[in-house]
Every structure is written in C-alpha cells, then in structure tokens.
Scaffold this active site. Structure first.
Site, PDB file in Angstrom:
ATOM      1  N   GLU A  56      10.273  15.043  15.968  1.00  0.00           N
ATOM      2  CA  GLU A  56      10.457  14.927  14.583  1.00  0.00           C
ATOM      3  C   GLU A  56       9.749  15.922  13.921  1.00  0.00           C
ATOM      4  OE1 GLU A  56       9.439  11.375  12.534  1.00  0.00           O
ATOM      5  OE2 GLU A  56      11.326  11.564  11.398  1.00  0.00           O
TER       6      GLU A  56
ATOM      7  N   LYS B 296       0.875  -1.124  -0.081  1.00  0.00           N
ATOM      8  CA  LYS B 296      -0.142  -0.098  -0.025  1.00  0.00           C
ATOM      9  C   LYS B 296       0.986   1.426   0.027  1.00  0.00           C
ATOM     10  CE  LYS B 296      -1.987   2.468   3.110  1.00  0.00           C
ATOM     11  NZ  LYS B 296      -1.945   4.016   2.634  1.00  0.00           N
TER      12      LYS B 296
ATOM     13  N   GLY C 107       7.150   4.096   8.335  1.00  0.00           N
ATOM     14  CA  GLY C 107       6.282   5.502   8.570  1.00  0.00           C
ATOM     15  C   GLY C 107       6.497   6.152   9.892  1.00  0.00           C
ATOM     16  N   SER C 108       5.472   6.443  10.779  1.00  0.00           N
ATOM     17  CA  SER C 108       5.837   7.101  11.825  1.00  0.00           C
ATOM     18  C   SER C 108       5.993   5.979  12.987  1.00  0.00           C
ATOM     19  CB  SER C 108       4.511   7.998  12.239  1.00  0.00           C
ATOM     20  OG  SER C 108       3.453   7.399  12.179  1.00  0.00           O
ATOM     21  N   THR C 109       6.532   6.388  14.154  1.00  0.00           N
ATOM     22  CA  THR C 109       6.764   5.640  15.181  1.00  0.00           C
ATOM     23  C   THR C 109       5.495   5.467  15.781  1.00  0.00           C
ATOM     24  OG1 THR C 109       8.917   6.599  15.509  1.00  0.00           O
ATOM     25  CG2 THR C 109       7.813   5.585  17.505  1.00  0.00           C
ATOM     26  N   GLU C 110       4.462   6.080  15.907  1.00  0.00           N
ATOM     27  CA  GLU C 110       3.217   5.968  16.500  1.00  0.00           C
ATOM     28  C   GLU C 110       2.326   4.928  15.890  1.00  0.00           C
ATOM     29  OE1 GLU C 110       0.725   9.485  15.795  1.00  0.00           O
ATOM     30  OE2 GLU C 110      -0.842   8.529  16.728  1.00  0.00           O
TER      31      GLU C 110
ATOM     32  N   GLU D 273      10.695   0.712  10.028  1.00  0.00           N
ATOM     33  CA  GLU D 273      11.544   1.741   9.929  1.00  0.00           C
ATOM     34  C   GLU D 273      10.567   2.810   9.892  1.00  0.00           C
ATOM     35  OE1 GLU D 273      14.618   1.526   8.694  1.00  0.00           O
ATOM     36  OE2 GLU D 273      14.832  -0.578   7.543  1.00  0.00           O
TER      37      GLU D 273
ATOM     38  N   GLY E 105       3.894   2.550  13.784  1.00  0.00           N
ATOM     39  CA  GLY E 105       4.700   1.427  13.785  1.00  0.00           C
ATOM     40  C   GLY E 105       4.386   0.618  15.155  1.00  0.00           C
TER      41      GLY E 105
ATOM     42  N   CYS F  11      13.407  10.506   6.865  1.00  0.00           N
ATOM     43  CA  CYS F  11      13.369  10.197   8.150  1.00  0.00           C
ATOM     44  C   CYS F  11      14.778  10.291   8.749  1.00  0.00           C
ATOM     45  CB  CYS F  11      13.028   8.485   8.350  1.00  0.00           C
ATOM     46  SG  CYS F  11      14.037   7.819   6.836  1.00  0.00           S
TER      47      CYS F  11
HETATM   48  P1  NAP Z   1       2.298   7.396   8.829  1.00  0.00           P
HETATM   49  O1  NAP Z   1       1.260   8.250   9.127  1.00  0.00           O
HETATM   50  O2  NAP Z   1       2.760   6.429   9.853  1.00  0.00           O
HETATM   51  O3  NAP Z   1       1.813   6.399   7.518  1.00  0.00           O
HETATM   52  C1  NAP Z   1       2.781   5.702   6.888  1.00  0.00           C
HETATM   53  C2  NAP Z   1       1.908   4.483   6.005  1.00  0.00           C
HETATM   54  O4  NAP Z   1       1.037   3.844   6.969  1.00  0.00           O
HETATM   55  C3  NAP Z   1       0.876   5.241   5.213  1.00  0.00           C
HETATM   56  O5  NAP Z   1       0.825   4.307   4.105  1.00  0.00           O
HETATM   57  C4  NAP Z   1      -0.236   5.353   6.043  1.00  0.00           C
HETATM   58  O6  NAP Z   1      -1.487   5.385   5.218  1.00  0.00           O
HETATM   59  C5  NAP Z   1      -0.190   3.977   6.576  1.00  0.00           C
HETATM   60  N1  NAP Z   1      -0.977   3.878   7.885  1.00  0.00           N
HETATM   61  C6  NAP Z   1      -1.754   4.834   8.799  1.00  0.00           C
HETATM   62  N2  NAP Z   1      -2.056   4.262   9.797  1.00  0.00           N
HETATM   63  C7  NAP Z   1      -2.065   2.898   9.587  1.00  0.00           C
HETATM   64  C8  NAP Z   1      -2.330   1.806  10.632  1.00  0.00           C
HETATM   65  N3  NAP Z   1      -2.988   2.067  11.690  1.00  0.00           N
HETATM   66  N4  NAP Z   1      -1.974   0.507  10.136  1.00  0.00           N
HETATM   67  C9  NAP Z   1      -1.337   0.451   8.804  1.00  0.00           C
HETATM   68  N5  NAP Z   1      -0.871   1.350   8.187  1.00  0.00           N
HETATM   69  C10 NAP Z   1      -1.155   2.671   8.652  1.00  0.00           C
HETATM   70  O7  NAP Z   1       3.623   8.087   8.407  1.00  0.00           O
HETATM   71  P2  NAP Z   1       3.796   9.430   7.665  1.00  0.00           P
HETATM   72  O8  NAP Z   1       3.405  10.577   8.515  1.00  0.00           O
HETATM   73  O9  NAP Z   1       2.875   9.213   6.394  1.00  0.00           O
HETATM   74  O10 NAP Z   1       5.199   9.586   7.210  1.00  0.00           O
HETATM   75  C11 NAP Z   1       6.267  10.049   8.009  1.00  0.00           C
HETATM   76  C12 NAP Z   1       7.009   9.446   9.101  1.00  0.00           C
HETATM   77  O11 NAP Z   1       7.583   8.181   8.307  1.00  0.00           O
HETATM   78  C13 NAP Z   1       7.910   9.882   9.645  1.00  0.00           C
HETATM   79  O12 NAP Z   1       7.755   9.794  11.155  1.00  0.00           O
HETATM   80  C14 NAP Z   1       9.154   9.414   9.176  1.00  0.00           C
HETATM   81  O13 NAP Z   1      10.423   9.570   9.912  1.00  0.00           O
HETATM   82  C15 NAP Z   1       8.915   8.115   8.619  1.00  0.00           C
HETATM   83  N6  NAP Z   1       9.883   7.614   7.758  1.00  0.00           N
HETATM   84  C16 NAP Z   1      10.690   6.606   8.109  1.00  0.00           C
HETATM   85  C17 NAP Z   1      11.535   5.950   7.173  1.00  0.00           C
HETATM   86  C18 NAP Z   1      12.717   4.913   7.624  1.00  0.00           C
HETATM   87  O14 NAP Z   1      13.083   4.445   6.638  1.00  0.00           O
HETATM   88  N7  NAP Z   1      12.729   4.840   8.884  1.00  0.00           N
HETATM   89  C19 NAP Z   1      11.545   6.437   5.807  1.00  0.00           C
HETATM   90  C20 NAP Z   1      10.606   7.297   5.657  1.00  0.00           C
HETATM   91  C21 NAP Z   1       9.601   7.839   6.620  1.00  0.00           C
HETATM   92  P3  NAP Z   1      -1.862   6.837   4.850  1.00  0.00           P
HETATM   93  O15 NAP Z   1      -2.055   6.796   3.368  1.00  0.00           O
HETATM   94  O16 NAP Z   1      -3.128   7.308   5.240  1.00  0.00           O
HETATM   95  O17 NAP Z   1      -0.942   7.910   5.150  1.00  0.00           O
END
Ligand code: NAP
Ligand code: MG
Length: 477
Positions: A385, A180, A232-235, A254, A237, A288
């Site tokens: 962050e 996704k 994605g986000s730590t929350e 990640e 995750g 990230c």
């Molecule tokens: P996010 O809100 O956690 O979203 C990431 C993905 O998860 C999106 O596809 C999101 O759908 C989906 N998602 C949301 N809630 C979910 C749930 N309950 N169960 C399963 N999937 C769910 O993160 P973001 O704000 O888009 O991305 C930014 C974050 O990603 C930052 O904290 C960044 O540091 C982190 N990041 C980490 C890395 C790494 O390699 N460590 C790389 C890039 C980014 P939606 O389409 O609705 O958003």
C-alpha cells in the site's frame, strides 16, 4: 480566448481554532497530565494548535468516566431516548457542517470540495442512520445488549468520518466510548466533543483522548475496555490483535488495502477514466480502499492510458481551501517520505513513472498525481500500500487472469469492475476476494452498506445492520 485562474478560497473565518486544547473526559475539557504536541496545517506547515497528549493515567480517567456513564446512565436509557441524542448530534453536524469541513481541510490537507461534499454529509448520515436503529435493536439479529466501554483508535485520512463510523453505532447500541484521533488530525474530533456538549450528551458517554501511538496502546490494553475498534495500518492492527488475544475483549480491525480497479474492453471508457481518477486521487490516495492497482484489458490499454493522462493533466492541485482544488496536500512529512520511498522502489524495479507536470507549492507536503506503467505482479508497488496519489498499472487478457491478478495480494478490502455486461459483473464480484466490489463506479459510501475486509485487510464490518454486530453481545446473550 484564455482565462486567468481566479482562486475561490473558502473563508477560514468560520472556524475558531484555539491556541491549545485539552482532553475531553467526563463531558469536560481537562488539561491532562502528559505533555502537549502540535498539530499543523500540512498545506502550509503552519502550527495550528497545541494539543494535550493523554498519559496512561488520563486514559484510565477516561475509561472510568465511560464506565460510570455506561452503568449509571447510558445502558439504562431506552433506545428511543438514546436516539434523540444521536438525532440531535446529527442535526448539529449539519448545522455546523461548514465549520467542520473547513477545520477538517485545514488540519488534514484534503480539498474543501471533498470535506464539504463527501466527508461531512456522510458523517451526518451515519448518525442519522444509527439513530434509527437505537430503538429497533431487537430486530437487528444481534440481540440488543451492549458490550460496555468501547476503546476506539482511528487514523488521519478521514478523521471525522472514521470517528462517526466508530461512535454512531457504539452509542446507538448503548455503549460508551473512549476515542483517540490520529496525532496529526485531532481538531475535528475536539470540535465533535464540543458538539456533544452542545447536544447535552450525558457526561462520560463520549470521551476524546488525544495523543500518539502510546495513547492508543493504553486504550486497547486497558483492562476495563470491553471492545476494541481500530482503523489503521495492518502492522499496528496485528500488534493490537496480539495485545487483546486471551482477553474477552471483542475486536474489529479495519486495516489496509491494495484494491484492483479492473477495466474490460467493453467498459464505457470515459466513465472508467473518471472512476480511475476518483479511485486513486480522491483524498490524495489516502484511502484504505483506494483503487491503487489499475488492471486494464490489454486491447484497450494504450487508448485508456492516453485518456487517463489527459484527464490527470486537468486535475487542479493546491490550496485545500480553494473550492476548485481537486488534489490537496499529503497529510504529513512522514507520509510524504513513505510515498517518495516506495515510488523510488518502483523506479528501481523498472516500472515507468509518469506524473502530472505542475508547480508544487514551496511550503507544505505535496506529491503530484503519478502513474507507473510496466508494473509486474512481483513489484513492491503492485503489492504494498502506497497510501498516496500513485497508481500502478498492470494489464490482463482474460477475466480469469484479471481475477488471479486482483486476488494476488495479502489484502482484500475493495475492488472495482468496469464492463458493459451485467453477467460479468456478477461473476467477477463472486470471485473477487474483497469486502466491497463496486461496479462501474468507485469509492461510493453509504451508511446502510457494510464495509470491511478479507485477509490482512482486517475483520468485522462497519455500516449497515452488520455494523451493529460489533457493538452488541449477540442474539443469545
Ligand atoms: P496507523 O499508524 O496504524 O495509525 C492508526 C491509529 O493507531 C493512529 O491513531 C495511531 O496513532 C494509532 N496507533 C499507532 N500505534 C499504535 C499502537 N501500538 N497501539 C494502538 N494504537 C496505535 O495507521 P496510519 O498510517 O495512521 O493510517 C493509515 C492506514 O490506515 C493505512 O494502512 C490504511 O489502509 C488504513 N486505513 C484503513 C481503513 C479501513 O477502513 N480499513 C480506513 C482508513 C485507513 P498516531 O496518532 O500516532 O498515528
Ligand atoms: Mg494536522
């Protein structure tokens, strides 16, 4: 002599954006049973297309297709045969590189200079690299038995690159996938689906289901998914870790970061300034591993900050498709709001804000490159962050103080060290609690190099030989 600025936009004619997109399941585009949502161009707020939202039933269809393809075709195929498909995909990505880069910049808001010269080449490199492993898995150290069906959920900051990081190793190891993309950036994943068709990839090996959080939840909680890979986000995750606890699903996460970019007084200052700019303003700071905390040795802080501000004033912000643009649009109105809110917290906490003086476009989502000085460790802008073009500046006197400040965060994804002394680089790298430490450079990515975090930045590694571990049963299997 003065020069008039002449924009040099990349042509949009190379992409063909359809009015609506379905889900990619079992090698075909299907309507799906859910409702549609819109994806926009964050630089203009123009609606680009309607995209199907995958329901639980659609996710179930996709997982079934992936299971069938896994059992009947993909896990039975030799590694050398799988490699041919991966090489073919890599070559098509190169051939269609311009189209992918333009589409990525339109849907995401990132400068074409980055999508063209960084994202897309690394995407192709990832497929080439893991294609090379497909017939050599017995030398990986992790066995050569795949896990089965991988459920993969990725964010919006590097839509195509995160897709490549997930799909290339999974397929090389013999798994099939249901992926996704993020709600705001689905288009390059759907173009990748077309590339899978073009490469004649057997149906069901790659399935792309678009949607928001609920679709992601349906994937990670699906009982027939053997492996969950999330960026994605730590929350979110943490929520996923709770969902899969007690099941035998294998998981890699990640997550977020708050990297320290540490500059010593003997560093080559102008190079360090370039590294700081690259560390926090690359991809609008939606990275990230962004170097979002600058730790600068006190004796050079004033000089360095002056040079940094001068350099920042030359950054060109605007149309992501303009080849001269350095800083593009913030990916969504929601993200812009988060950046504004946390920056206002910085003001309230007493840090001093400085931003590049420039006219922002009236449409779209924009935030000027910004630095906060006078930041202390307790400030939220030093701990949380921001995920935007905002740098928090702290100072230090000794290497030990730099280490202590750098490690004083719940995250541990990356760090940068700028110094002339090789011995200091090594001793800093050993003491920094971060998955990646860059020395006299920043934000360097290579498919051969493992990437991943410590602490709340997640677990598991992507890239390199280590990246295979996430998709294999292990040496004893
Ligand atoms: P996010 O809100 O956690 O979203 C990431 C993905 O998860 C999106 O596809 C999101 O759908 C989906 N998602 C949301 N809630 C979910 C749930 N309950 N169960 C399963 N999937 C769910 O993160 P973001 O704000 O888009 O991305 C930014 C974050 O990603 C930052 O904290 C960044 O540091 C982190 N990041 C980490 C890395 C790494 O390699 N460590 C790389 C890039 C980014 P939606 O389409 O609705 O958003
Ligand atoms: Mg979009």
């Amino acid at each position: 002599m003065s020069f008039e600025y002449a924009p040099a936009p990349e042509s949009r004619a190379v992409v063909d954006i359809k009015p609506s997109y379905g889900l990619f399941i079992n090698g075909e585009f299907t309507d799906g049973t859910g409702t549609a949502f819109k994806t926009i161009n964050p630089a203009t707020e123009e609606v680009l297309a309607e995209v199907a939202e995958a329901s639980d039933a659609d996710v179930d269809e996709a997982v079934k297709a992936a299971r069938r393809a896994y059992t009947r075709v993909w896990s039975r195929m030799s590694g050398a045969e799988r490699a041919k498909y991966l090489y073919r995909i890599a070559r098509i990505i190169q051939e269609r590189g311009r189209e992918l880069a333009v589409l990525e910049s339109i849907d995401n808001g990132k400068p074409i200079k980055e999508s063209r010269d960084v994202d897309v080449p690394i995407v192709a490199a990832h497929f080439f690299y893991y294609a090379g492993w497909a017939d050599k898995l017995e030398y990986s150290g992790y066995g050569s038995t795949p896990l089965g069906v991988a459920g993969q959920v990725i964010p919006w900051n590097f839509p195509l690159l995160m897709l490549a990081w997930k799909i290339a190793p999974a397929l090389a190891c013999g798994n099939t996938v249901v992926l996704k993309p993020a709600e705001t950036t689905p288009l390059t994943a759907l173009l990748f689906a077309e590339i899978c068709q073009q490469a004649d990839l057997p149906p069901g090996v790659v399935n792309i289901v678009t949607g928001a959080g609920d679709t992601g939840r349906a994937i990670v909680s699906h009982p027939d998914v053997d492996k969950v890979a999330f960026t994605g986000s730590t929350e979110v995750g943490k929520a996923i870790a709770r969902t899969v606890a007690g099941t035998d699903k294998k998981v890699t996460l990640e997550l977020g970061g708050k990297a320290a970019n540490i500059v010593f007084d003997d560093a080559p200052v102008d190079q360090a300034v370039e590294g700081i700019v690259n560390g926090i303003f690359f991809n609008q700071g939606h990275v990230c591993c962004a170097g979002s905390r600058l730790l600068v040795q006190e004796s050079i802080a004033d000089d360095l900050l002056e040079r940094l501000k001068r350099r920042m004033s030359t950054l060109r912000m605007g149309d992501p498709l303009d080849k001269n643009t350095d800083v593009g649009a913030i990916n969504s109105g929601e993200q812009l709001m988060r950046i504004r809110e946390l920056s206002e917290v910085g003001d309230a906490e007493g840090a001093e804000r400085w931003e590049v003086a420039c006219d922002l476009p009236t449409k779209g989502f924009w935030f000027p490159p910004t630095i906060f000085t006078g930041v202390s460790q307790a400030h939220r802008i030093a701990r949380e962050e921001i995920f935007g073009p905002v740098l928090s500046v702290l100072t230090f006197r000794t290497p030990s103080e730099a280490i202590e400040k750098a490690n004083n965060t719940p995250f541990g994804l990356s760090a940068g060290v700028w110094t002339d002394k090789g011995s200091r680089i090594l001793s800093m790298a050993n003491r920094l609690r971060a998955g990646v430490v860059w020395a006299n450079t920043f934000n360097k990515f290579d498919p051969t190099s493992p990437f991943g975090g410590y602490k709340e930045s997640g677990y598991g590694r992507e890239g390199g030989r280590h990246g295979l571990e996430a998709y294999l049963k292990g040496a004893d299997a």
